[in-house]
Motif scaffolding. Structure first.
Motif, PDB file in Angstrom:
ATOM      1  N   VAL A  73      18.829  39.227  40.237  1.00  0.00           N
ATOM      2  CA  VAL A  73      19.993  38.519  40.770  1.00  0.00           C
ATOM      3  C   VAL A  73      21.104  38.590  39.733  1.00  0.00           C
ATOM      4  CG1 VAL A  73      20.905  36.309  41.555  1.00  0.00           C
ATOM      5  CG2 VAL A  73      18.565  36.947  42.121  1.00  0.00           C
ATOM      6  N   ALA A  74      22.249  39.077  40.165  1.00  0.00           N
ATOM      7  CA  ALA A  74      23.411  39.132  39.283  1.00  0.00           C
ATOM      8  C   ALA A  74      24.213  37.860  39.504  1.00  0.00           C
ATOM      9  CB  ALA A  74      24.262  40.353  39.611  1.00  0.00           C
ATOM     10  N   GLU A  75      24.553  37.193  38.416  1.00  0.00           N
ATOM     11  CA  GLU A  75      25.370  35.988  38.515  1.00  0.00           C
ATOM     12  C   GLU A  75      26.322  35.963  37.332  1.00  0.00           C
ATOM     13  OE1 GLU A  75      23.612  32.248  39.830  1.00  0.00           O
ATOM     14  OE2 GLU A  75      24.688  31.275  38.190  1.00  0.00           O
ATOM     15  N   VAL A  76      27.599  35.850  37.642  1.00  0.00           N
ATOM     16  CA  VAL A  76      28.624  35.824  36.618  1.00  0.00           C
ATOM     17  C   VAL A  76      29.740  34.907  37.105  1.00  0.00           C
ATOM     18  CG1 VAL A  76      29.798  37.883  37.519  1.00  0.00           C
ATOM     19  CG2 VAL A  76      30.018  37.306  35.107  1.00  0.00           C
ATOM     20  N   GLU A  77      30.424  34.270  36.156  1.00  0.00           N
ATOM     21  CA  GLU A  77      31.467  33.336  36.574  1.00  0.00           C
ATOM     22  C   GLU A  77      32.774  33.587  35.842  1.00  0.00           C
ATOM     23  OE1 GLU A  77      31.264  29.217  34.204  1.00  0.00           O
ATOM     24  OE2 GLU A  77      29.488  29.594  35.411  1.00  0.00           O
ATOM     25  N   MET A  78      33.844  33.154  36.496  1.00  0.00           N
ATOM     26  CA  MET A  78      35.168  33.164  35.885  1.00  0.00           C
ATOM     27  C   MET A  78      35.636  31.715  35.830  1.00  0.00           C
ATOM     28  SD  MET A  78      38.689  35.182  36.857  1.00  0.00           S
ATOM     29  CE  MET A  78      38.266  36.710  36.033  1.00  0.00           C
ATOM     30  N   ALA A  79      36.046  31.299  34.633  1.00  0.00           N
ATOM     31  CA  ALA A  79      36.441  29.907  34.409  1.00  0.00           C
ATOM     32  C   ALA A  79      37.682  29.534  35.218  1.00  0.00           C
ATOM     33  CB  ALA A  79      36.706  29.684  32.925  1.00  0.00           C
ATOM     34  N   ALA A  80      37.797  28.259  35.517  1.00  0.00           N
ATOM     35  CA  ALA A  80      38.922  27.751  36.308  1.00  0.00           C
ATOM     36  C   ALA A  80      40.259  28.052  35.641  1.00  0.00           C
ATOM     37  CB  ALA A  80      38.760  26.248  36.533  1.00  0.00           C
ATOM     38  N   SER A  81      40.316  28.005  34.314  1.00  0.00           N
ATOM     39  CA  SER A  81      41.585  28.280  33.621  1.00  0.00           C
ATOM     40  C   SER A  81      42.032  29.722  33.843  1.00  0.00           C
ATOM     41  CB  SER A  81      41.442  27.991  32.127  1.00  0.00           C
ATOM     42  OG  SER A  81      40.432  28.806  31.550  1.00  0.00           O
ATOM     43  N   GLU A  82      41.092  30.665  33.860  1.00  0.00           N
ATOM     44  CA  GLU A  82      41.447  32.064  34.111  1.00  0.00           C
ATOM     45  C   GLU A  82      41.901  32.265  35.555  1.00  0.00           C
ATOM     46  OE1 GLU A  82      38.970  35.243  32.166  1.00  0.00           O
ATOM     47  OE2 GLU A  82      37.629  33.519  31.886  1.00  0.00           O
ATOM     48  N   VAL A  83      41.231  31.593  36.493  1.00  0.00           N
ATOM     49  CA  VAL A  83      41.609  31.695  37.902  1.00  0.00           C
ATOM     50  C   VAL A  83      42.993  31.086  38.104  1.00  0.00           C
ATOM     51  CG1 VAL A  83      41.001  31.052  40.261  1.00  0.00           C
ATOM     52  CG2 VAL A  83      39.203  31.673  38.642  1.00  0.00           C
ATOM     53  N   ALA A  84      43.281  29.973  37.420  1.00  0.00           N
ATOM     54  CA  ALA A  84      44.599  29.342  37.535  1.00  0.00           C
ATOM     55  C   ALA A  84      45.693  30.289  37.054  1.00  0.00           C
ATOM     56  CB  ALA A  84      44.623  28.048  36.724  1.00  0.00           C
ATOM     57  N   GLU A  85      45.427  31.039  35.980  1.00  0.00           N
ATOM     58  CA  GLU A  85      46.412  32.018  35.497  1.00  0.00           C
ATOM     59  C   GLU A  85      46.664  33.101  36.532  1.00  0.00           C
ATOM     60  OE1 GLU A  85      45.905  33.625  31.565  1.00  0.00           O
ATOM     61  OE2 GLU A  85      45.094  31.712  30.837  1.00  0.00           O
ATOM     62  N   LEU A  86      45.607  33.556  37.219  1.00  0.00           N
ATOM     63  CA  LEU A  86      45.776  34.569  38.263  1.00  0.00           C
ATOM     64  C   LEU A  86      46.671  34.065  39.392  1.00  0.00           C
ATOM     65  CD1 LEU A  86      42.160  35.972  38.709  1.00  0.00           C
ATOM     66  CD2 LEU A  86      44.096  37.136  37.686  1.00  0.00           C
ATOM     67  N   LEU A  87      46.539  32.781  39.670  1.00  0.00           N
ATOM     68  CA  LEU A  87      47.309  32.177  40.761  1.00  0.00           C
ATOM     69  C   LEU A  87      48.710  31.757  40.326  1.00  0.00           C
ATOM     70  CD1 LEU A  87      44.469  30.012  42.337  1.00  0.00           C
ATOM     71  CD2 LEU A  87      45.410  32.163  43.208  1.00  0.00           C
ATOM     72  N   GLY A  88      49.050  32.055  39.075  1.00  0.00           N
ATOM     73  CA  GLY A  88      50.381  31.693  38.578  1.00  0.00           C
ATOM     74  C   GLY A  88      50.503  30.242  38.185  1.00  0.00           C
ATOM     75  N   GLN A  89      49.384  29.592  37.944  1.00  0.00           N
ATOM     76  CA  GLN A  89      49.374  28.185  37.555  1.00  0.00           C
ATOM     77  C   GLN A  89      48.871  28.051  36.132  1.00  0.00           C
ATOM     78  OE1 GLN A  89      46.944  26.231  40.466  1.00  0.00           O
ATOM     79  NE2 GLN A  89      48.159  26.970  42.186  1.00  0.00           N
TER      80      GLN A  89
END
Length: 192
Positions: free
Chosen positions: A92-108
């Protein structure tokens, strides 16, 4: 007599398993999250269902890997994204992206003290010099060029680890051989 004993002992030793590890990673790609899933031997997961969850276990969506084992996912919320893919046979492959990185992608993005003090960052200057279409084309070109390098780097890391294990086993056999040689010499010296 000693040779048969050593040969019998060598045949009874368990052989190393030629197992492979699951490799998976995610990284920002423009406004999307790009990731890859595969095995350490270089085989990539083709057409694998990747489910996306938040930290609470709520399903945010799903995507599939392409022929090279890569996938794209467009986030909608600035929360931690956990990507999970079942490769079968217990892998099983499991990897995560932190909320701070996702917020940067969304321009936040959260302003850092250095960026807010200067008023203009180097990225801001570069963004003003290129049109949105040029930036998107450049990002796509760079991403496509980096894909094989990422795969080769991951495969090299795993190969190096396997070679280190084999080297360690070789040293152990060498030490046993030296020990048997010294024991045989002592026995021959005592008999004469």
């Amino acid at each position: 007599m000693i040779r048969s004993f050593v040969l019998g002992l060598a045949l009874l030793l368990p052989l190393p398993a030629l197992a492979h590890n699951v490799i998976s990673s995610v990284f920002p790609s423009g406004t999307d999250i790009e990731g890859e899933v595969g095995f350490s031997n270089g085989d990539m997961a083709v057409d694998l269902l990747i489910e996306v969850f938040d930290e609470a276990g709520t399903k945010l969506g799903e995507t599939r890997t392409d022929a090279d084992g890569f996938f794209l996912f467009t986030p909608e919320q600035p929360v931690t994204h956990i990507f999970r893919g079942d490769l079968g046979a217990g892998h099983v492959a499991e990897v995560e992206m932190a909320a701070s990185e996702v917020a940067e992608l969304l321009g936040q993005s959260i302003a850092t003290p250095a960026a807010s003090a200067s008023g203009q960052t180097a990225a801001g200057v570069a963004n003003g010099a290129l049109s949105d279409q040029s930036r998107a084309e450049l990002a796509t070109m760079i991403r496509n060029e980096l894909r094989p390098l990422r795969q080769e780097l991951t495969a090299f890391k795993n190969k190096s680890n396997f070679q280190s294990v084999l080297g360690g086993i070789g040293y152990i056999f060498g030490l046993f051989g030296l020990g048997f040689y010294i024991a045989a010499r002592r026995k021959m010296d005592n008999n004469t």
